[in-house]
Every structure is written in C-alpha cells, then in structure tokens.
Design an enzyme around this catalytic site. Structure first.
Site, PDB file in Angstrom:
ATOM      1  N   LEU A  31       0.709  -1.168  -0.056  1.00 55.73           N
ATOM      2  CA  LEU A  31       0.080   0.063  -0.169  1.00 55.73           C
ATOM      3  C   LEU A  31       0.789   1.465   0.165  1.00 55.73           C
ATOM      4  O   LEU A  31       2.187   1.199   0.675  1.00 55.73           O
ATOM      5  CB  LEU A  31      -0.806  -0.175   1.311  1.00 55.73           C
ATOM      6  N   SER A  32       0.075   2.364  -0.366  1.00 57.26           N
ATOM      7  CA  SER A  32       0.828   3.715  -0.247  1.00 57.26           C
ATOM      8  C   SER A  32       1.349   4.111   1.371  1.00 57.26           C
ATOM      9  O   SER A  32       0.329   3.626   2.201  1.00 57.26           O
ATOM     10  CB  SER A  32      -0.010   4.626  -0.943  1.00 57.26           C
ATOM     11  N   ALA A  34       3.261   2.151   2.935  1.00 56.35           N
ATOM     12  CA  ALA A  34       3.739   0.874   3.784  1.00 56.35           C
ATOM     13  C   ALA A  34       5.242   1.043   4.050  1.00 56.35           C
ATOM     14  O   ALA A  34       5.680   0.141   4.893  1.00 56.35           O
ATOM     15  CB  ALA A  34       3.201  -0.370   2.703  1.00 56.35           C
ATOM     16  N   GLY A  35       5.930   1.656   3.343  1.00 60.86           N
ATOM     17  CA  GLY A  35       7.401   1.464   3.428  1.00 60.86           C
ATOM     18  C   GLY A  35       8.192   1.149   2.177  1.00 60.86           C
ATOM     19  O   GLY A  35       9.487   0.864   2.447  1.00 60.86           O
ATOM     20  N   LYS A  36       7.570   0.946   0.935  1.00 60.67           N
ATOM     21  CA  LYS A  36       8.356   0.432  -0.315  1.00 60.67           C
ATOM     22  C   LYS A  36       9.266   1.188  -0.390  1.00 60.67           C
ATOM     23  O   LYS A  36      10.545   0.778  -0.766  1.00 60.67           O
ATOM     24  CB  LYS A  36       7.227   0.196  -1.271  1.00 60.67           C
ATOM     25  N   THR A  37       9.310   2.673  -0.596  1.00 65.26           N
ATOM     26  CA  THR A  37      10.415   3.354  -1.018  1.00 65.26           C
ATOM     27  C   THR A  37      11.555   3.325  -0.011  1.00 65.26           C
ATOM     28  O   THR A  37      12.670   3.186  -0.319  1.00 65.26           O
ATOM     29  CB  THR A  37       9.948   5.042  -1.254  1.00 65.26           C
ATOM     30  N   SER A 104       1.803  -1.832  -7.433  1.00 61.22           N
ATOM     31  CA  SER A 104       1.540  -2.913  -8.291  1.00 61.22           C
ATOM     32  C   SER A 104       0.071  -3.797  -7.522  1.00 61.22           C
ATOM     33  O   SER A 104       0.380  -4.763  -7.071  1.00 61.22           O
ATOM     34  CB  SER A 104       2.667  -3.613  -8.445  1.00 61.22           C
TER      35      SER A 104
HETATM   36  N1  LIG Z   1      -5.022   6.978  -6.714  1.00 63.36           N
HETATM   37  C1  LIG Z   1      -3.934   6.836  -6.283  1.00 63.36           C
HETATM   38  N2  LIG Z   1      -3.703   5.440  -5.934  1.00 63.36           N
HETATM   39  C2  LIG Z   1      -2.582   5.120  -5.370  1.00 63.36           C
HETATM   40  N3  LIG Z   1      -1.333   6.033  -5.442  1.00 63.36           N
HETATM   41  C3  LIG Z   1      -1.594   7.274  -5.872  1.00 63.36           C
HETATM   42  C4  LIG Z   1      -2.800   7.726  -6.356  1.00 63.36           C
HETATM   43  N4  LIG Z   1      -2.633   8.940  -6.807  1.00 63.36           N
HETATM   44  C5  LIG Z   1      -1.405   9.396  -6.293  1.00 63.36           C
HETATM   45  N5  LIG Z   1      -0.795   8.316  -6.001  1.00 63.36           N
HETATM   46  C6  LIG Z   1       0.905   8.227  -5.659  1.00 63.36           C
HETATM   47  O1  LIG Z   1       1.314   7.530  -6.599  1.00 63.36           O
HETATM   48  C7  LIG Z   1       2.283   6.384  -6.208  1.00 63.36           C
HETATM   49  C8  LIG Z   1       1.852   5.257  -6.710  1.00 63.36           C
HETATM   50  O2  LIG Z   1       2.320   4.955  -7.934  1.00 63.36           O
HETATM   51  P1  LIG Z   1       2.624   3.344  -8.710  1.00 63.36           P
HETATM   52  O3  LIG Z   1       2.966   3.500  -9.826  1.00 63.36           O
HETATM   53  O4  LIG Z   1       3.701   2.751  -7.451  1.00 63.36           O
HETATM   54  O5  LIG Z   1       1.291   2.695  -8.524  1.00 63.36           O
HETATM   55  S1  LIG Z   1       0.642   1.533  -9.113  1.00 63.36           S
HETATM   56  O6  LIG Z   1       1.690   0.383  -9.102  1.00 63.36           O
HETATM   57  O7  LIG Z   1       0.453   1.637 -10.529  1.00 63.36           O
HETATM   58  O8  LIG Z   1      -0.757   1.090  -8.828  1.00 63.36           O
HETATM   59  C9  LIG Z   1       1.979   6.569  -4.959  1.00 63.36           C
HETATM   60  O9  LIG Z   1       3.220   6.415  -4.195  1.00 63.36           O
HETATM   61  P2  LIG Z   1       3.682   5.415  -2.963  1.00 63.36           P
HETATM   62  O10 LIG Z   1       2.748   6.465  -1.692  1.00 63.36           O
HETATM   63  O11 LIG Z   1       4.956   5.757  -2.659  1.00 63.36           O
HETATM   64  O12 LIG Z   1       3.252   4.132  -2.954  1.00 63.36           O
HETATM   65  C10 LIG Z   1       1.169   7.848  -4.491  1.00 63.36           C
HETATM   66  O13 LIG Z   1       2.241   8.932  -4.024  1.00 63.36           O
HETATM   67  N1  LIG Z   2       9.924  -0.624   9.237  1.00 61.98           N
HETATM   68  C1  LIG Z   2       9.489   0.064   8.122  1.00 61.98           C
HETATM   69  N2  LIG Z   2       9.936   0.127   6.965  1.00 61.98           N
HETATM   70  C2  LIG Z   2       9.749   0.785   6.059  1.00 61.98           C
HETATM   71  N3  LIG Z   2       9.096   2.195   6.540  1.00 61.98           N
HETATM   72  C3  LIG Z   2       8.850   2.381   7.730  1.00 61.98           C
HETATM   73  C4  LIG Z   2       9.181   1.487   8.488  1.00 61.98           C
HETATM   74  N4  LIG Z   2       8.823   1.899   9.843  1.00 61.98           N
HETATM   75  C5  LIG Z   2       8.393   3.237   9.575  1.00 61.98           C
HETATM   76  N5  LIG Z   2       8.271   3.565   8.305  1.00 61.98           N
HETATM   77  C6  LIG Z   2       7.727   4.827   7.713  1.00 61.98           C
HETATM   78  O1  LIG Z   2       6.662   4.676   7.153  1.00 61.98           O
HETATM   79  C7  LIG Z   2       6.781   5.628   5.901  1.00 61.98           C
HETATM   80  C8  LIG Z   2       6.818   5.154   4.798  1.00 61.98           C
HETATM   81  O2  LIG Z   2       6.785   6.007   3.560  1.00 61.98           O
HETATM   82  P1  LIG Z   2       7.502   5.341   2.026  1.00 61.98           P
HETATM   83  O3  LIG Z   2       8.694   4.583   2.392  1.00 61.98           O
HETATM   84  O4  LIG Z   2       7.372   6.720   1.289  1.00 61.98           O
HETATM   85  O5  LIG Z   2       6.258   4.219   1.832  1.00 61.98           O
HETATM   86  P2  LIG Z   2       5.562   3.849   0.478  1.00 61.98           P
HETATM   87  O6  LIG Z   2       6.971   4.008  -0.471  1.00 61.98           O
HETATM   88  O7  LIG Z   2       5.327   2.569   0.421  1.00 61.98           O
HETATM   89  O8  LIG Z   2       4.603   4.681  -0.031  1.00 61.98           O
HETATM   90  C9  LIG Z   2       8.216   6.347   6.033  1.00 61.98           C
HETATM   91  O9  LIG Z   2       7.969   7.674   6.880  1.00 61.98           O
HETATM   92  C10 LIG Z   2       8.894   5.624   6.868  1.00 61.98           C
HETATM   93  O10 LIG Z   2      10.042   5.976   7.695  1.00 61.98           O
END
Ligand SMILES: Nc1ncnc2c1ncn2[C@@H]1O[C@H](COP(=O)(O)OS(=O)(=O)O)[C@@H](OP(=O)(O)O)[C@H]1O
Ligand SMILES: Nc1ncnc2c1ncn2[C@@H]1O[C@H](COP(=O)(O)OP(=O)(O)O)[C@@H](O)[C@H]1O
Length: 203
Positions: A31-32, A34-37, A104
């Site tokens: 999920l957004s 979740a800590g992927k980046t 994804s």
């Molecule tokens: N509607 C909606 N749903 C989910 N995410 C959204 C949306 N709009 C913008 N964002 C931003 O786009 C990032 C996700 O892009 P992705 O390319 O990883 O998405 S996907 O794999 O095609 O589903 C996602 O990044 P992460 O928060 O790092 O996951 C968001 O910052």
């Molecule tokens: N164990 C962990 N692994 C990854 N992120 C974590 C963890 N614990 C806390 N976090 C925090 O959760 C947030 C996740 O953000 P981000 O990495 O941008 O997530 P995503 O890329 O899935 O949207 C960051 O602020 C990060 O510091």
C-alpha cells in the site's frame, strides 16, 4: 579485419563474473505508505556498499517520465506495471540488481512480470502494513485527501489492493525495522545465489 563480435556473444556468465553477482528483479509491492520506498532505498544503499551494481526504480518517479501519460485506473496501473516490468527485465538481463517499488495492486499484473523474469531472479517482496497504520503515517497527505473525496481511485480506499499469496519475502513494516527488511531480502538473494555468501554474512 576480424569483424567485431555482436553483443549477443556476451554470455550471462561473463556478465555475472564481471559484476561479481547475478541479475535480479526485487519487486516490492504494498500500500501507499507501507514503506516500499524506504525499504528500497535502504536495500539499494546496502547492496551498493557491498559492491553490487544496483538500481532502484520507484513507481512514483517513473510516473514523472516513462509513465507520465498514465493515471490510476486499473487498466492504466496494469500498463504502468507492464512498462516497469519490461524495463526491470532489461536491467536484469544487463546483470543489474533492480529494485522496483510500486504499489502494483493486482496479482495478475505482478504475475505477468514474474512470467517475464526467470524464476530464481524474480523476488517478490510484500511490504505488509495494515491500512490503518499507512493511513496514520500518511507521509504525503494522500489518505487525508482520498478520505475527503479529493483523490479518486486511491488504493485501499476506493481502489483494490490484492495482497500477494506466495511472495518470496514478507516484510512487516509496522512491526519490524527497515534493517530487518533489508536483511530478509539479502538472505533471499544469497539463498538464490544472486549474491555470494561472502557478500553478506548476517541474517
Ligand atoms: N489514486 C492513487 N492511488 C495510489 N497512489 C496514488 C494515487 N494518486 C497518486 N498516487 C501516488 O502514486 C504513487 C503510486 O504509483 P505506482 O506507480 O506505484 O502505482 S501502481 O503500481 O500503478 O498502482 C503513490 O506512491 P507511494 O505512496 O510511494 O506508494 C502515491 O504517491
Ligand atoms: N519498518 C519500516 N519499513 C519501512 N518504512 C517504515 C518502517 N517503519 C516506519 N516507516 C515509515 O513509513 C513511511 C513509509 O513511507 P514510504 O517509504 O514513502 O512508503 P511507500 O513508498 O510505500 O509509499 C516512512 O515515513 C518510513 O519512515
């Protein structure tokens, strides 16, 4: 004059010997928030410091260029994943360890990438984190906007997320540290003989 050998004559094993490791696609889904980046960045740093050829492809960043024409409907997400998968596959063939971090959300889209990359080289990493925790973290304020109805088709709120059923690695980001996550992926890379045991000893 002897013609130059076509690049096709370079065998995978030659690339592996030069790099000191094999190619791989480490595919981080979740999920957004979740800590992927965060995990991808820490993993990339660690592998780089171990001397590996590593490159991180973040969904968010790819959407600024290669996938700038795509939105967040399910067909557009499928196309996003297809493109990222193709690019990751090419990097992998070039002998790099590619770390992809993209929501994804659909199993079928991830399965298509898995089918592209030879089995031991594809490592699906489920960055697992309850929606409530992601929403509380809300690093970009996107959940707040989604709840307020200002962001349509938001994953986990108004668009589906299908959790992996058999990911090679599961990382619980709400309970375990970033280092724990990095350690689990490194252990898998070693187990699959992508990196050498000597490149990473801990577990
Ligand atoms: N509607 C909606 N749903 C989910 N995410 C959204 C949306 N709009 C913008 N964002 C931003 O786009 C990032 C996700 O892009 P992705 O390319 O990883 O998405 S996907 O794999 O095609 O589903 C996602 O990044 P992460 O928060 O790092 O996951 C968001 O910052
Ligand atoms: N164990 C962990 N692994 C990854 N992120 C974590 C963890 N614990 C806390 N976090 C925090 O959760 C947030 C996740 O953000 P981000 O990495 O941008 O997530 P995503 O890329 O899935 O949207 C960051 O602020 C990060 O510091």
């Amino acid at each position: 004059m002897t013609p130059l050998a076509p690049s096709l004559s370079i065998r995978d094993e030659e690339r592996r010997q030069r790099a000191g490791h094999g190619g791989a696609v480490v595919w981080i889904t979740g999920l957004s928030g979740a800590g992927k980046t965060t995990l991808a960045d820490a993993l990339q740093r660690t592998l780089f410091d171990l001397g590996c050829q590593v490159f991180a492809l973040d969904g968010d960043k790819v959407r600024n260029g290669l996938c700038a024409d795509l939105g967040f409907s399910l067909p557009e997400r499928a196309e996003n994943i297809r493109r990222i998968g193709e690019v990751a596959h090419l990097f992998c063939q070039a002998g790099q360890i590619v770390i992809v971090s993209a929501i994804s959300p659909m199993r079928a889209d991830r399965a298509r990438v898995r089918a592209l990359v030879p089995a031991p080289q594809f490592i699906e990493v489920y960055c697992r984190c309850p929606l409530a925790v992601c929403e509380a973290r809300d690093p970009k304020g996107l959940y707040r906007r989604a709840r307020a109805g200002q962001l349509a088709e938001f994953t986990g709120i108004s668009s589906p997320y299908e959790a992996p059923e058999a990911a090679e690695v599961v990382v619980d980001s709400a309970a375990a540290s970033v280092d724990d996550g990095v350690g689990k992926v490194l252990a898998r890379l070693r187990q699959m003989k992508i990196i050498k045991a000597a490149q990473y000893q801990g577990e």
